[in-house]
Design a protein around this motif. Sequence first.
Motif, PDB file in Angstrom:
ATOM      1  N   PRO A  11      63.545  12.656  43.169  1.00 22.62           N
ATOM      2  CA  PRO A  11      62.651  13.241  44.114  1.00 22.62           C
ATOM      3  C   PRO A  11      61.536  11.936  44.215  1.00 22.62           C
ATOM      4  N   LYS A  12      61.192  11.520  43.215  1.00 21.07           N
ATOM      5  CA  LYS A  12      59.833  10.495  43.396  1.00 21.07           C
ATOM      6  C   LYS A  12      60.365   9.333  44.205  1.00 21.07           C
ATOM      7  N   ASP A  13      61.616   8.993  44.314  1.00 19.39           N
ATOM      8  CA  ASP A  13      62.232   7.530  44.452  1.00 19.39           C
ATOM      9  C   ASP A  13      62.473   7.875  46.012  1.00 19.39           C
ATOM     10  N   ILE A  14      62.602   8.968  46.519  1.00 18.47           N
ATOM     11  CA  ILE A  14      63.236   9.210  48.090  1.00 18.47           C
ATOM     12  C   ILE A  14      62.076   8.510  48.899  1.00 18.47           C
ATOM     13  N   LEU A  15      60.926   8.474  48.616  1.00 19.28           N
ATOM     14  CA  LEU A  15      60.131   7.813  49.580  1.00 19.28           C
ATOM     15  C   LEU A  15      59.945   6.369  49.296  1.00 19.28           C
ATOM     16  N   SER A  16      60.971   5.761  48.463  1.00 13.68           N
ATOM     17  CA  SER A  16      61.034   4.413  48.436  1.00 13.68           C
ATOM     18  C   SER A  16      61.785   3.723  49.472  1.00 13.68           C
ATOM     19  N   ARG A  17      62.438   4.705  50.030  1.00 15.44           N
ATOM     20  CA  ARG A  17      63.494   4.400  51.324  1.00 15.44           C
ATOM     21  C   ARG A  17      62.565   4.301  52.413  1.00 15.44           C
ATOM     22  N   PRO A  18      62.532   3.135  53.147  1.00 13.59           N
ATOM     23  CA  PRO A  18      61.638   3.072  54.458  1.00 13.59           C
ATOM     24  C   PRO A  18      61.859   4.394  55.296  1.00 13.59           C
ATOM     25  N   ALA A  19      63.073   4.725  55.720  1.00 12.87           N
ATOM     26  CA  ALA A  19      63.280   5.663  56.684  1.00 12.87           C
ATOM     27  C   ALA A  19      62.773   7.088  56.278  1.00 12.87           C
ATOM     28  N   GLU A  20      63.118   7.368  55.054  1.00 15.19           N
ATOM     29  CA  GLU A  20      62.469   8.684  54.468  1.00 15.19           C
ATOM     30  C   GLU A  20      60.904   8.462  54.569  1.00 15.19           C
ATOM     31  N   ARG A  21      60.493   7.312  54.105  1.00 13.18           N
ATOM     32  CA  ARG A  21      58.974   7.228  53.916  1.00 13.18           C
ATOM     33  C   ARG A  21      58.250   7.392  55.226  1.00 13.18           C
ATOM     34  N   LEU A  22      58.970   6.693  56.428  1.00  8.00           N
ATOM     35  CA  LEU A  22      58.550   6.963  57.791  1.00  8.00           C
ATOM     36  C   LEU A  22      58.327   8.579  58.329  1.00  8.00           C
ATOM     37  N   VAL A  23      59.516   9.052  58.093  1.00  2.00           N
ATOM     38  CA  VAL A  23      59.438  10.554  58.497  1.00  2.00           C
ATOM     39  C   VAL A  23      58.543  11.382  57.741  1.00  2.00           C
ATOM     40  N   VAL A  24      58.449  11.268  56.459  1.00  2.00           N
ATOM     41  CA  VAL A  24      57.812  12.299  55.425  1.00  2.00           C
ATOM     42  C   VAL A  24      56.171  11.785  55.612  1.00  2.00           C
ATOM     43  N   SER A  50      53.368   0.544  61.434  1.00  2.00           N
ATOM     44  CA  SER A  50      53.423  -0.664  62.241  1.00  2.00           C
ATOM     45  C   SER A  50      53.527  -1.810  61.051  1.00  2.00           C
ATOM     46  N   SER A  51      53.298  -1.636  59.694  1.00  2.00           N
ATOM     47  CA  SER A  51      53.592  -2.444  58.678  1.00  2.00           C
ATOM     48  C   SER A  51      55.246  -2.422  58.231  1.00  2.00           C
ATOM     49  N   ILE A  52      55.774  -1.233  58.567  1.00  2.00           N
ATOM     50  CA  ILE A  52      57.239  -1.104  58.390  1.00  2.00           C
ATOM     51  C   ILE A  52      57.994  -1.697  59.432  1.00  2.00           C
ATOM     52  N   TYR A 148      68.074   4.592  58.716  1.00  2.00           N
ATOM     53  CA  TYR A 148      68.961   5.906  58.733  1.00  2.00           C
ATOM     54  C   TYR A 148      68.448   6.557  57.644  1.00  2.00           C
ATOM     55  N   LEU A 149      68.094   7.927  57.592  1.00  2.00           N
ATOM     56  CA  LEU A 149      68.042   8.622  56.396  1.00  2.00           C
ATOM     57  C   LEU A 149      69.426   9.153  55.966  1.00  2.00           C
ATOM     58  N   LEU A 150      69.017   9.532  54.447  1.00  2.00           N
ATOM     59  CA  LEU A 150      70.152   9.956  53.734  1.00  2.00           C
ATOM     60  C   LEU A 150      71.012  11.111  54.783  1.00  2.00           C
ATOM     61  N   PRO A 151      72.398  11.080  54.509  1.00  2.00           N
ATOM     62  CA  PRO A 151      72.801  12.350  55.170  1.00  2.00           C
ATOM     63  C   PRO A 151      72.428  13.723  54.502  1.00  2.00           C
ATOM     64  N   VAL A 152      71.998  14.704  54.984  1.00  2.00           N
ATOM     65  CA  VAL A 152      72.003  16.146  54.219  1.00  2.00           C
ATOM     66  C   VAL A 152      72.833  16.983  54.795  1.00  2.00           C
ATOM     67  N   PRO A 153      73.830  17.535  54.094  1.00  2.00           N
ATOM     68  CA  PRO A 153      74.774  18.516  54.697  1.00  2.00           C
ATOM     69  C   PRO A 153      74.183  19.812  54.978  1.00  2.00           C
ATOM     70  N   GLY A 154      75.041  20.664  55.412  1.00  2.00           N
ATOM     71  CA  GLY A 154      74.592  22.074  55.880  1.00  2.00           C
ATOM     72  C   GLY A 154      74.204  22.699  54.185  1.00  2.00           C
ATOM     73  N   ASP A 155      75.368  22.492  53.340  1.00  2.00           N
ATOM     74  CA  ASP A 155      75.158  23.430  52.160  1.00  2.00           C
ATOM     75  C   ASP A 155      73.953  23.142  51.213  1.00  2.00           C
ATOM     76  N   VAL A 156      73.573  21.900  51.530  1.00  2.00           N
ATOM     77  CA  VAL A 156      72.265  21.336  50.958  1.00  2.00           C
ATOM     78  C   VAL A 156      71.096  21.941  51.589  1.00  2.00           C
ATOM     79  N   ILE A 157      71.236  22.079  52.980  1.00  2.00           N
ATOM     80  CA  ILE A 157      70.224  22.506  53.803  1.00  2.00           C
ATOM     81  C   ILE A 157      69.912  24.216  53.328  1.00  2.00           C
TER      82      ILE A 157
END
Length: 175
Positions: A11-24, A50-52, A148-157
């Motif tokens: 969980p603490k690393d998910i925001l190291s991904r630029p796509a996830e960081r942009l959304v969250v 703008s920095s990303i 691109y975000l990591l895919p999140v399947p329906g069962d995880v949702i």
Amino acid sequence: MGRRMQFTHEPKDILSRPAERLVVRGLRCWMAGYEYGDIQCWETAWREYSSILGPRDGRTLLSELQYWVRILRDVSVREIKCFPHCCCRVCHDECMALSLVSAYQYQDRGAAQAAAIYLSGQSVRAPLDLLTDASSTFASALSETGHYLLPVPGDVIEDIAQRGVSGAASAMTRH
């Protein structure tokens, strides 16, 4: 489709991904701007985008973000909760927001619909259509910038929804 996704990010690393960081972080800043009436929250989002992405793509994607968040706030029948901008974890609603946008990036309309219902608390078709349209447009704009975000399947949702606030962040890493 019987295969389960393996998420390798803590969980603490998910925001190291630029796509996830942009959304969250975009969601956090825009929601805080509405809540506190402070333009500095939106300025923080602009600096991050703008920095990303650079100024041109940052401006385009930020426009889609603000529309998505406005629609989310308008159609939700429940309070959307977010952690502060600088927090390195993601909360339940942030996980669901990521799931919603991700589902559109991977053309999983069923997962997107489920995430929209859980995130907004809304089950009426017309408001949900507004939210899903705005989410789809935001997802497309994110994809157009190569993020691109990591895919999140329906069962995880479903798992995120069932766990509620306390266990949502860990649900994204265990499957």
